[in-house]
Design a protein around this motif. Sequence first.
Motif, PDB file in Angstrom:
ATOM      1  N   ILE A 185     -47.489  29.083  11.955  1.00 56.08           N
ATOM      2  CA  ILE A 185     -46.345  29.198  12.847  1.00 56.08           C
ATOM      3  C   ILE A 185     -46.795  29.667  14.224  1.00 56.08           C
ATOM      4  O   ILE A 185     -47.893  30.188  14.384  1.00 56.08           O
ATOM      5  CB  ILE A 185     -45.270  30.160  12.296  1.00 56.08           C
ATOM      6  N   ALA A 186     -45.932  29.456  15.216  1.00 54.18           N
ATOM      7  CA  ALA A 186     -46.183  29.922  16.585  1.00 54.18           C
ATOM      8  C   ALA A 186     -44.974  30.745  17.015  1.00 54.18           C
ATOM      9  O   ALA A 186     -44.067  30.235  17.666  1.00 54.18           O
ATOM     10  CB  ALA A 186     -46.401  28.745  17.525  1.00 54.18           C
ATOM     11  N   PRO A 187     -44.935  32.033  16.646  1.00 53.93           N
ATOM     12  CA  PRO A 187     -43.744  32.838  16.922  1.00 53.93           C
ATOM     13  C   PRO A 187     -43.668  33.399  18.335  1.00 53.93           C
ATOM     14  O   PRO A 187     -42.717  34.088  18.676  1.00 53.93           O
ATOM     15  CB  PRO A 187     -43.872  33.982  15.908  1.00 53.93           C
ATOM     16  N   ALA A 188     -44.668  33.083  19.158  1.00 55.39           N
ATOM     17  CA  ALA A 188     -44.688  33.611  20.528  1.00 55.39           C
ATOM     18  C   ALA A 188     -44.779  32.457  21.522  1.00 55.39           C
ATOM     19  O   ALA A 188     -43.827  31.721  21.712  1.00 55.39           O
ATOM     20  CB  ALA A 188     -45.842  34.604  20.686  1.00 55.39           C
ATOM     21  N   SER A 189     -45.943  32.281  22.143  1.00 52.95           N
ATOM     22  CA  SER A 189     -46.118  31.238  23.171  1.00 52.95           C
ATOM     23  C   SER A 189     -46.679  29.947  22.589  1.00 52.95           C
ATOM     24  O   SER A 189     -47.220  29.941  21.475  1.00 52.95           O
ATOM     25  CB  SER A 189     -47.060  31.759  24.266  1.00 52.95           C
ATOM     26  N   PRO A 190     -46.583  28.832  23.336  1.00 53.28           N
ATOM     27  CA  PRO A 190     -47.134  27.562  22.854  1.00 53.28           C
ATOM     28  C   PRO A 190     -48.644  27.653  22.668  1.00 53.28           C
ATOM     29  O   PRO A 190     -49.352  28.093  23.577  1.00 53.28           O
ATOM     30  CB  PRO A 190     -46.776  26.571  23.973  1.00 53.28           C
TER      31      PRO A 190
END
Length: 306
Positions: A17-22
């Motif tokens: 997952i990417a829960p912050a920035s791209p």
Amino acid sequence: MIVKPSRLQRGDTVGIIAPASPPNLENLQRSLAFLSDLGLKVKMGQHVEQINGYLAGSDNERIEDLHTMFQDDEVKAIICAGGGYGTARIADRIDYSLVAANPKIFWGYSDITFLHQAFLKKTGLVTFHGPMLASDIGKEEVDELSKKLFSQLFAPEEFTYNEEISPLHTVVSGKASGQLIGGNLSLLTSTLGTQFELDTVGKLLLIEDVNEEPRAIDRMLNQLYMSGKLSQAAGIVIGDFANCVPSRNLSLSLDEVLNYYLKFVNKPALSGFKIGHCSPNISIPLGVVATLDADKKEFIVSAGVE
């Protein structure tokens, strides 16, 4: 109550997952070979490639990916693609009852610190502060030790950090044991005054940061000091402060700032740990019991999985 996630086995599936920035997608793709070499299968979050300014999709999309991975019985571990900014925005909308009902390995660092703190506070889940896929493992050159320490996910093993890994420096002498907490200093400071506020009483506090001038580090440490967080800690583990240098001539050095606060609170403190935005980036579990011996220059961390 502390909850250790179950260990991985070859053939298991990990969710990304990417829960912050791209994340850097080229690096992310490159990192998949590493996971394959570990014998792991991959399930990519639906919104990992989304871009919403400095966020990897909307808040709802990032929450959806996180919830989906915790809910999916096939997924045995969740590894973050990268950090940046954004986890604090979603923290108060996460279903922590879902996380508590499905405890599993959760891995990342930097901005992910807010989620480490939130999961520990709300569910007691032990999580892992370690190098991420696009940010670290997928780069063209990766330190072997950074990769090797993913082995701790497959077997319960106590980890000892001493000067065989990197030079360590005694800031305040003494020995302390307690639950290991912490991560990125900026994120830890941002928890103050929220439902996820850092609790340091009798605990070992790990701090690290990147691209912050000494005066900014000073401001954050002063806030932790004034809120009692530094004085209440049993001991302090100083990770890597990458590129934390002054931009002007009139400045205290990073070491002067760190030493001022650490010696003032007079709790065992040891610096030089390659934990944070560095290479190697040594991965450790958060939420477990650890022992810091500033005189022997030794840091012993309990196993993070069952």
